[in-house]
Motif scaffolding. Structure first.
Motif, PDB file in Angstrom:
ATOM      1  N   UNK A 290      35.575 -47.387  22.780  1.00 54.50           N
ATOM      2  CA  UNK A 290      35.118 -48.015  21.537  1.00 54.50           C
ATOM      3  C   UNK A 290      35.481 -49.501  21.518  1.00 54.50           C
ATOM      4  N   UNK A 291      36.694 -49.838  21.940  1.00 53.81           N
ATOM      5  CA  UNK A 291      37.116 -51.244  21.980  1.00 53.81           C
ATOM      6  C   UNK A 291      36.305 -52.023  23.013  1.00 53.81           C
ATOM      7  N   UNK A 292      36.071 -51.406  24.161  1.00 52.93           N
ATOM      8  CA  UNK A 292      35.268 -52.054  25.202  1.00 52.93           C
ATOM      9  C   UNK A 292      33.845 -52.307  24.708  1.00 52.93           C
ATOM     10  N   UNK A 293      33.271 -51.328  24.047  1.00 56.80           N
ATOM     11  CA  UNK A 293      31.912 -51.455  23.523  1.00 56.80           C
ATOM     12  C   UNK A 293      31.851 -52.524  22.437  1.00 56.80           C
ATOM     13  N   UNK A 294      32.882 -52.600  21.602  1.00 57.06           N
ATOM     14  CA  UNK A 294      32.921 -53.639  20.570  1.00 57.06           C
ATOM     15  C   UNK A 294      32.934 -55.027  21.197  1.00 57.06           C
TER      16      UNK A 294
ATOM     17  N   UNK B 147      30.276 -58.018  20.781  1.00 61.09           N
ATOM     18  CA  UNK B 147      30.664 -59.390  20.451  1.00 61.09           C
ATOM     19  C   UNK B 147      30.049 -60.379  21.439  1.00 61.09           C
ATOM     20  N   UNK B 148      29.977 -59.979  22.697  1.00 59.16           N
ATOM     21  CA  UNK B 148      29.385 -60.874  23.696  1.00 59.16           C
ATOM     22  C   UNK B 148      27.898 -61.087  23.415  1.00 59.16           C
ATOM     23  N   UNK B 149      27.213 -60.044  22.975  1.00 57.56           N
ATOM     24  CA  UNK B 149      25.792 -60.176  22.664  1.00 57.56           C
ATOM     25  C   UNK B 149      25.574 -61.114  21.486  1.00 57.56           C
ATOM     26  N   UNK B 150      26.414 -60.996  20.469  1.00 55.04           N
ATOM     27  CA  UNK B 150      26.314 -61.887  19.309  1.00 55.04           C
ATOM     28  C   UNK B 150      26.518 -63.333  19.752  1.00 55.04           C
TER      29      UNK B 150
END
Length: 106
Positions: A62-66, A70-73
């Protein structure tokens, strides 16, 4: 690293090999971003590479996916200088692979 250890959906040993492979390539912002992402994904960094989220051990999926989110944003932000974008792209590509969103490590 214990047998069967995971980082995201990947075996931690595979993530460590991807880190070592890219570590020996030519320096650049994208490479530095990927290395920072791999270190964090392996529990070798104290904070996430983009958000700075604290990490005590190997981050959860979940933290990795978050962090991928964030990188996409940040990649969509048009005000980022190109060097910053390359670092962010490296983080994104490495963590997308660790999370199973991509089949090919950067």
């Amino acid at each position: 690293m214990r047998d069967g250890a995971r980082s995201g959906v990947r075996a931690a040993a595979d993530v460590a090999r991807a880190h070592d492979r890219i570590r020996d390539t030519e320096d650049g912002a994208r490479r530095r971003g990927a290395l920072a992402a791999y270190r964090w994904a392996l529990g070798r960094a104290h904070s996430a590479p983009l958000t700075g989220a604290a990490a005590g051990d190997v981050p959860s999926l979940e933290a990795l996916t978050a962090e991928v989110d964030a990188s996409l944003v940040q990649l969509e932000a048009t005000t980022r200088p190109s060097v910053g974008r390359e670092y962010i792209q490296g983080v994104h590509d490495a963590l997308a692979w660790v999370c199973g969103h991509s089949d090919t490590p950067p």
